[in-house]
Design a protein around this motif. Structure first.
Motif, PDB file in Angstrom:
ATOM      1  N   TYR A   1       0.414   4.528  12.712  1.00 36.86           N
ATOM      2  CA  TYR A   1       1.473   4.426  11.714  1.00 36.86           C
ATOM      3  C   TYR A   1       2.718   5.170  12.176  1.00 36.86           C
ATOM      4  O   TYR A   1       2.673   6.020  13.087  1.00 36.86           O
ATOM      5  CB  TYR A   1       0.979   4.972  10.373  1.00 36.86           C
ATOM      6  N   LEU A   2       3.829   4.868  11.533  1.00 38.13           N
ATOM      7  CA  LEU A   2       5.103   5.458  11.934  1.00 38.13           C
ATOM      8  C   LEU A   2       5.134   6.966  11.777  1.00 38.13           C
ATOM      9  O   LEU A   2       5.911   7.649  12.458  1.00 38.13           O
ATOM     10  CB  LEU A   2       6.246   4.829  11.124  1.00 38.13           C
ATOM     11  N   ASP A   3       4.306   7.506  10.886  1.00 39.35           N
ATOM     12  CA  ASP A   3       4.291   8.952  10.728  1.00 39.35           C
ATOM     13  C   ASP A   3       3.392   9.639  11.761  1.00 39.35           C
ATOM     14  O   ASP A   3       3.202  10.858  11.724  1.00 39.35           O
ATOM     15  CB  ASP A   3       3.870   9.339   9.317  1.00 39.35           C
ATOM     16  N   GLY A   4       2.809   8.838  12.679  1.00 32.24           N
ATOM     17  CA  GLY A   4       1.973   9.399  13.733  1.00 32.24           C
ATOM     18  C   GLY A   4       0.488   9.419  13.435  1.00 32.24           C
ATOM     19  O   GLY A   4      -0.314   9.720  14.324  1.00 32.24           O
ATOM     20  N   THR A   5       0.098   9.130  12.190  1.00 37.64           N
ATOM     21  CA  THR A   5      -1.322   9.095  11.870  1.00 37.64           C
ATOM     22  C   THR A   5      -1.973   7.862  12.499  1.00 37.64           C
ATOM     23  O   THR A   5      -1.320   6.836  12.717  1.00 37.64           O
ATOM     24  CB  THR A   5      -1.566   9.085  10.355  1.00 37.64           C
ATOM     25  N   ILE A   6      -3.267   7.998  12.773  1.00 34.29           N
ATOM     26  CA  ILE A   6      -3.997   6.942  13.470  1.00 34.29           C
ATOM     27  C   ILE A   6      -5.287   6.632  12.731  1.00 34.29           C
ATOM     28  O   ILE A   6      -6.019   7.549  12.335  1.00 34.29           O
ATOM     29  CB  ILE A   6      -4.311   7.359  14.922  1.00 34.29           C
ATOM     30  N   GLU A   7      -5.544   5.357  12.514  1.00 34.05           N
ATOM     31  CA  GLU A   7      -6.837   4.893  12.026  1.00 34.05           C
ATOM     32  C   GLU A   7      -7.574   4.298  13.220  1.00 34.05           C
ATOM     33  O   GLU A   7      -7.116   3.344  13.826  1.00 34.05           O
ATOM     34  CB  GLU A   7      -6.670   3.840  10.929  1.00 34.05           C
ATOM     35  N   ARG A   8      -8.715   4.877  13.546  1.00 37.66           N
ATOM     36  CA  ARG A   8      -9.432   4.496  14.765  1.00 37.66           C
ATOM     37  C   ARG A   8     -10.860   4.086  14.422  1.00 37.66           C
ATOM     38  O   ARG A   8     -11.529   4.738  13.630  1.00 37.66           O
ATOM     39  CB  ARG A   8      -9.428   5.678  15.729  1.00 37.66           C
ATOM     40  N   GLN A   9     -11.309   3.005  15.032  1.00 38.99           N
ATOM     41  CA  GLN A   9     -12.696   2.605  14.921  1.00 38.99           C
ATOM     42  C   GLN A   9     -13.530   3.404  15.935  1.00 38.99           C
ATOM     43  O   GLN A   9     -13.005   4.001  16.863  1.00 38.99           O
ATOM     44  CB  GLN A   9     -12.844   1.106  15.184  1.00 38.99           C
ATOM     45  N   GLY A  10     -14.833   3.364  15.773  1.00 36.22           N
ATOM     46  CA  GLY A  10     -15.717   3.970  16.753  1.00 36.22           C
ATOM     47  C   GLY A  10     -15.670   5.482  16.792  1.00 36.22           C
ATOM     48  O   GLY A  10     -15.764   6.091  17.861  1.00 36.22           O
ATOM     49  N   THR A  11     -15.533   6.119  15.627  1.00 36.81           N
ATOM     50  CA  THR A  11     -15.488   7.587  15.581  1.00 36.81           C
ATOM     51  C   THR A  11     -16.801   8.202  15.093  1.00 36.81           C
ATOM     52  O   THR A  11     -16.916   9.424  15.040  1.00 36.81           O
ATOM     53  CB  THR A  11     -14.356   8.067  14.665  1.00 36.81           C
TER      54      THR A  11
ATOM     55  N   SER B   1       0.839  -1.192   0.000  1.00 31.96           N
ATOM     56  CA  SER B   1       0.000   0.000   0.000  1.00 31.96           C
ATOM     57  C   SER B   1       0.870   1.235   0.000  1.00 31.96           C
ATOM     58  O   SER B   1       2.088   1.175   0.097  1.00 31.96           O
ATOM     59  CB  SER B   1      -0.916  -0.001   1.226  1.00 31.96           C
ATOM     60  N   THR B   2       0.229   2.374  -0.109  1.00 33.60           N
ATOM     61  CA  THR B   2       0.942   3.642  -0.056  1.00 33.60           C
ATOM     62  C   THR B   2       0.948   4.224   1.352  1.00 33.60           C
ATOM     63  O   THR B   2       1.425   5.333   1.544  1.00 33.60           O
ATOM     64  CB  THR B   2       0.283   4.645  -1.019  1.00 33.60           C
ATOM     65  N   LYS B   3       0.410   3.512   2.311  1.00 29.43           N
ATOM     66  CA  LYS B   3       0.391   4.009   3.670  1.00 29.43           C
ATOM     67  C   LYS B   3       1.754   3.834   4.320  1.00 29.43           C
ATOM     68  O   LYS B   3       2.516   2.940   3.956  1.00 29.43           O
ATOM     69  CB  LYS B   3      -0.667   3.263   4.492  1.00 29.43           C
ATOM     70  N   PRO B   4       2.076   4.667   5.301  1.00 29.99           N
ATOM     71  CA  PRO B   4       3.315   4.470   6.059  1.00 29.99           C
ATOM     72  C   PRO B   4       3.307   3.116   6.755  1.00 29.99           C
ATOM     73  O   PRO B   4       2.254   2.506   6.961  1.00 29.99           O
ATOM     74  CB  PRO B   4       3.286   5.614   7.072  1.00 29.99           C
ATOM     75  N   ALA B   5       4.464   2.672   7.134  1.00 30.47           N
ATOM     76  CA  ALA B   5       4.564   1.414   7.855  1.00 30.47           C
ATOM     77  C   ALA B   5       3.855   1.520   9.201  1.00 30.47           C
ATOM     78  O   ALA B   5       3.755   2.591   9.794  1.00 30.47           O
ATOM     79  CB  ALA B   5       6.033   1.045   8.065  1.00 30.47           C
ATOM     80  N   ILE B   6       3.357   0.395   9.660  1.00 30.82           N
ATOM     81  CA  ILE B   6       2.600   0.348  10.906  1.00 30.82           C
ATOM     82  C   ILE B   6       3.545   0.339  12.098  1.00 30.82           C
ATOM     83  O   ILE B   6       4.501  -0.446  12.152  1.00 30.82           O
ATOM     84  CB  ILE B   6       1.688  -0.893  10.937  1.00 30.82           C
ATOM     85  N   ALA B   7       3.268   1.216  13.046  1.00 33.75           N
ATOM     86  CA  ALA B   7       4.026   1.239  14.298  1.00 33.75           C
ATOM     87  C   ALA B   7       3.375   0.352  15.348  1.00 33.75           C
ATOM     88  O   ALA B   7       4.051  -0.394  16.061  1.00 33.75           O
ATOM     89  CB  ALA B   7       4.153   2.672  14.821  1.00 33.75           C
ATOM     90  N   HIS B   8       2.043   0.441  15.471  1.00 26.03           N
ATOM     91  CA  HIS B   8       1.307  -0.354  16.451  1.00 26.03           C
ATOM     92  C   HIS B   8      -0.013  -0.787  15.833  1.00 26.03           C
ATOM     93  O   HIS B   8      -0.778   0.053  15.328  1.00 26.03           O
ATOM     94  CB  HIS B   8       1.024   0.454  17.727  1.00 26.03           C
ATOM     95  N   ASP B   9      -0.297  -2.067  15.910  1.00 34.00           N
ATOM     96  CA  ASP B   9      -1.553  -2.612  15.411  1.00 34.00           C
ATOM     97  C   ASP B   9      -2.361  -3.108  16.608  1.00 34.00           C
ATOM     98  O   ASP B   9      -2.079  -4.170  17.169  1.00 34.00           O
ATOM     99  CB  ASP B   9      -1.297  -3.751  14.429  1.00 34.00           C
ATOM    100  N   ILE B  10      -3.337  -2.326  17.018  1.00 31.63           N
ATOM    101  CA  ILE B  10      -4.161  -2.663  18.174  1.00 31.63           C
ATOM    102  C   ILE B  10      -5.553  -3.028  17.659  1.00 31.63           C
ATOM    103  O   ILE B  10      -6.568  -2.474  18.084  1.00 31.63           O
ATOM    104  CB  ILE B  10      -4.230  -1.492  19.183  1.00 31.63           C
ATOM    105  N   SER B  11      -5.584  -3.950  16.709  1.00 33.59           N
ATOM    106  CA  SER B  11      -6.855  -4.382  16.126  1.00 33.59           C
ATOM    107  C   SER B  11      -7.704  -5.052  17.217  1.00 33.59           C
ATOM    108  O   SER B  11      -7.173  -5.699  18.133  1.00 33.59           O
ATOM    109  CB  SER B  11      -6.588  -5.369  15.002  1.00 33.59           C
ATOM    110  N   PRO B  12      -9.032  -4.876  17.131  1.00 36.36           N
ATOM    111  CA  PRO B  12      -9.788  -4.210  16.068  1.00 36.36           C
ATOM    112  C   PRO B  12     -10.036  -2.727  16.322  1.00 36.36           C
ATOM    113  O   PRO B  12     -10.858  -2.117  15.646  1.00 36.36           O
ATOM    114  CB  PRO B  12     -11.118  -4.970  16.107  1.00 36.36           C
ATOM    115  N   TYR B  13      -9.336  -2.160  17.293  1.00 36.21           N
ATOM    116  CA  TYR B  13      -9.643  -0.796  17.695  1.00 36.21           C
ATOM    117  C   TYR B  13      -8.915   0.265  16.894  1.00 36.21           C
ATOM    118  O   TYR B  13      -9.512   1.256  16.474  1.00 36.21           O
ATOM    119  CB  TYR B  13      -9.295  -0.602  19.180  1.00 36.21           C
ATOM    120  N   LEU B  14      -7.614   0.073  16.693  1.00 36.99           N
ATOM    121  CA  LEU B  14      -6.798   1.194  16.251  1.00 36.99           C
ATOM    122  C   LEU B  14      -5.522   0.689  15.594  1.00 36.99           C
ATOM    123  O   LEU B  14      -4.963  -0.345  15.997  1.00 36.99           O
ATOM    124  CB  LEU B  14      -6.473   2.047  17.478  1.00 36.99           C
TER     125      LEU B  14
END
Length: 326
Positions: A23-33, A7-20
């Motif tokens: 990424y290494l650049d500090g961006t966050i994909e979060r469920q429940g928003t 993908s074109t996304k930055p590498a993952i720093a922390h994978d706390i699935s299924p919640y969050l």
């Protein structure tokens, strides 16, 4: 910057699935928003609005009140509710929680304050605990009738009938609040009639009961170590009520208590352990333990129409109406 090959996304720093996912650049994909606005709910005839509790931190709450606010000059109980979400997701405005609070207020005829505390990782723990402590102080400031929020100053609220309730991470914080009230002076302004712990998020380094063979244990370890990377790990007193430094169960100040767990929940044995410990400190009839068979963690939020969720809400209404046993 390192990139995922797929993908074109930055590498993952922390994978706390299924919640969050962080990424290494500090961006966050979060469920429940997802968010729904407050207002009048025609299904339950409950009205809600959002207010700010602490301007300095931005901590807010959504207040709910029933259409029928009093009967025969009888004031209504007040519920301070703390939502779940592993300290990283959800809010009072999440449709699941908004609908649950509307249903609870409509069926129990209580006033409810649902706290929007700050979340990790942007606000590392103990920020959420600090926010909930600020919320109970804010609520108590209305007991004399001169607090900043008019809905809570009205004659319909009975500050001798305050309930603290929460599910999952919210239930964990309810334990901490009620164990700190003694000696704080708050017990002179309000009376905690009951606390309600729904599927409490308690944990620990050493397995309890069926945890030792449950494959989900590693996942729960990972979730907690992400939101609270302390040197005490899963025995941090914020998550383990029996760890050194955690307020003991004998310090929990309330008249009555209801502890609920779900039979398929990896956390169920922790809830049972907590109940066993606290029931030894209380008179018979002051604490109840209830197991929902065949259901998993916070099922009542995701499947509010099922028979088990309806029964759970009936249990909550029972303790508020001083009828803890059925």
């Amino acid at each position: 910057m390192a990139m995922d090959s797929s993908s074109t996304k930055p590498a993952i720093a922390h994978d706390i699935s299924p919640y969050l996912i962080e990424y290494l650049d500090g961006t966050i994909e979060r469920q429940g928003t997802e968010r729904v606005p407050p207002g009048f709910d025609p299904r339950t005839r409950v009205t809600s609005k959002d207010i700010v509790i602490t301007p300095e931190t931005g901590v807010s709450a959504r207040i709910y009140r029933p259409t029928v606010t009093s009967t025969a000059n009888k004031k209504l109980p007040l519920v301070l509710y703390l939502h779940g979400g592993a300290f990283v997701i959800a809010s009072p405005a999440l449709p699941y929680y908004h609908n649950f609070c509307n249903s609870l207020v409509g069926s129990t005829n209580a006033v409810l304050v649902s706290v929007d505390y700050r979340r990790a990782p942007e606000h590392p723990l103990p920020a959420a605990f600090d926010d909930t402590w600020a919320a109970i102080q804010w609520v108590a400031a209305h007991a004399a009738g001169d607090g900043p929020e008019g809905w809570l100053n009205e004659e319909v609220v009975d500050y001798n009938r305050l309930f603290l309730a929460g599910d999952s991470a919210g239930a964990t914080m309810v334990h901490h609040i009620t164990s700190q009230i003694g000696g704080s002076g708050l017990d002179k302004r309000v009376s905690i009639e009951g606390i309600i712990l729904i599927h409490p998020y308690f944990w620990g380094r050493d397995p309890v009961g069926s945890e030792s063979t449950d494959p989900r244990r590693e996942m729960v370890d990972r979730w907690w170590l992400y939101v609270c990377p302390s040197d005490k790990g899963c025995d941090d007193p914020l998550i383990n009520p029996f760890a050194d430094g955690c307020p003991g169960v004998d310090q929990v100040i309330c008249e009555r208590m209801l502890v609920l767990v779900a039979d398929n929940d990896v956390l169920k044995d922790r809830g049972r352990l907590y109940y066993d410990a606290i029931s030894k400190k209380r008179e018979k009839g002051k604490v109840e333990f209830y197991v929902t068979q065949g259901k998993d963690h916070v099922f009542h939020i995701f499947d509010p129409g099922c028979d088990e969720a309806i029964e759970l809400r009936r249990k909550l209404g029972g303790i508020q109406n001083r009828n803890i046993y059925y």
